[in-house]
Design a protein around this motif. Structure first.
Motif, short mmCIF file in Angstrom:
data_model
loop_
_atom_site.label_atom_id
_atom_site.label_comp_id
_atom_site.label_asym_id
_atom_site.label_seq_id
_atom_site.Cartn_x
_atom_site.Cartn_y
_atom_site.Cartn_z
N SER A 264 0.61 -88.51 23.37
CA SER A 264 1.35 -88.82 24.60
C SER A 264 1.09 -90.24 25.05
O SER A 264 -0.05 -90.72 25.04
N GLN B 199 5.43 -76.82 33.70
CA GLN B 199 4.20 -77.08 34.42
C GLN B 199 3.53 -75.77 34.82
O GLN B 199 4.19 -74.75 34.99
N ARG C 126 5.29 -89.63 36.62
CA ARG C 126 4.58 -88.78 35.65
C ARG C 126 5.54 -87.79 35.01
O ARG C 126 5.48 -87.55 33.80
N HIS C 127 6.44 -87.23 35.80
CA HIS C 127 7.40 -86.27 35.26
C HIS C 127 8.34 -86.92 34.26
O HIS C 127 8.82 -86.26 33.32
N SER D 100 -2.96 -81.35 29.40
CA SER D 100 -2.99 -82.81 29.55
C SER D 100 -2.32 -83.27 30.84
O SER D 100 -2.81 -84.17 31.52
N ASP D 101 -1.20 -82.64 31.20
CA ASP D 101 -0.49 -83.06 32.40
C ASP D 101 -1.34 -82.82 33.65
O ASP D 101 -1.33 -83.64 34.58
N ALA E 154 7.03 -86.51 30.95
CA ALA E 154 6.97 -85.13 30.47
C ALA E 154 8.32 -84.65 29.94
O ALA E 154 8.38 -83.72 29.13
#
Length: 209
Positions: free
Chosen positions: A151, A81, A72-73, A115-116, A76
């Motif tokens: 995204s 975060q 996931r990172h 979103s994250d 980004a």
């Protein structure tokens, strides 16, 4: 090349089960689902070059959690975060997805446009449900996409969850959507293109059986 080898091995395993061990036709669908689950794990880790080694359940859960957070990172690309997400990622890395998801509820209450946080919650909810999509995780994926419509990450991870459920056509559509949203110079673009090609090849092989 690695993806092709993985798919070929899965197909060979299925063929051996049918031809050598005489798995009856009514059980072919179940066999296919089992192979899909194996491919699903590779779909988001994709680290066949690493040496194999037996792991106990706790270590395996922690390693899976760490890989999920790292994946996931990677989308980004260093974006900041929230404190909630940082704490939640710590629990996810240890395989404690229930606590990870619970903490993220605070994050999205504080900032519904994060979103994250929505995406991390969706992933944690799927893992908490042992790979199954639930209404709560689907809602979190949708909110992640709405909060960051450009995204690629929400569509990619929802696609992974679809593969785990054997829903390959839906996964293919989601990954192609993710590719459309991926910048030409993104670090993960080539890998995503390779995964899409492998998934398409797998579906063609299944359709041709």
């Amino acid at each position: 090349m690695i993806w092709a080898m993985v798919i070929a091995l899965a197909l060979a395993t299925g063929a051996a089960a049918v031809l050598l061990f005489r798995v009856p036709r009514p059980q072919w669908a179940l066999l296919g689902v089992a192979l899909m689950l194996g491919l699903a794990g590779y779909a988001w880790q994709g680290q066949a070059y690493q040496a194999g080694q037996p792991k106990n359940a706790a270590i395996a859960a922690a390693e899976d959690g760490s890989a999920l957070v790292a994946a996931r990172h990677s989308f980004a690309e260093g974006a900041p975060q929230s404190n909630f997400a940082i704490i939640s990622d710590g629990f996810a890395r240890r395989g404690d997805y229930a606590k990870a998801a619970g903490i993220l509820r605070g994050a999205v209450r504080e900032n519904p446009e994060d979103s994250d946080a929505w995406l991390a919650m969706a992933n944690a909810l799927v893992e908490q449900a042992e790979g199954q999509l639930t209404p709560a995780s689907l809602y979190a994926y949708r909110k992640a996409g709405e909060a960051a419509p450009d995204s690629a990450a929400p569509a990619f991870f929802l696609g992974v969850a679809m593969i785990r459920g054997g829903r390959l056509i839906e996964a293919d559509k989601l990954w192609r959507e993710a590719l459309r949203k991926t910048p030409a110079d993104a670090a993960w673009r080539a890998d995503l293109e390779q995964r899409i090609g492998a998934l398409e090849g797998l579906m063609r092989r299944i359709a041709g059986q």
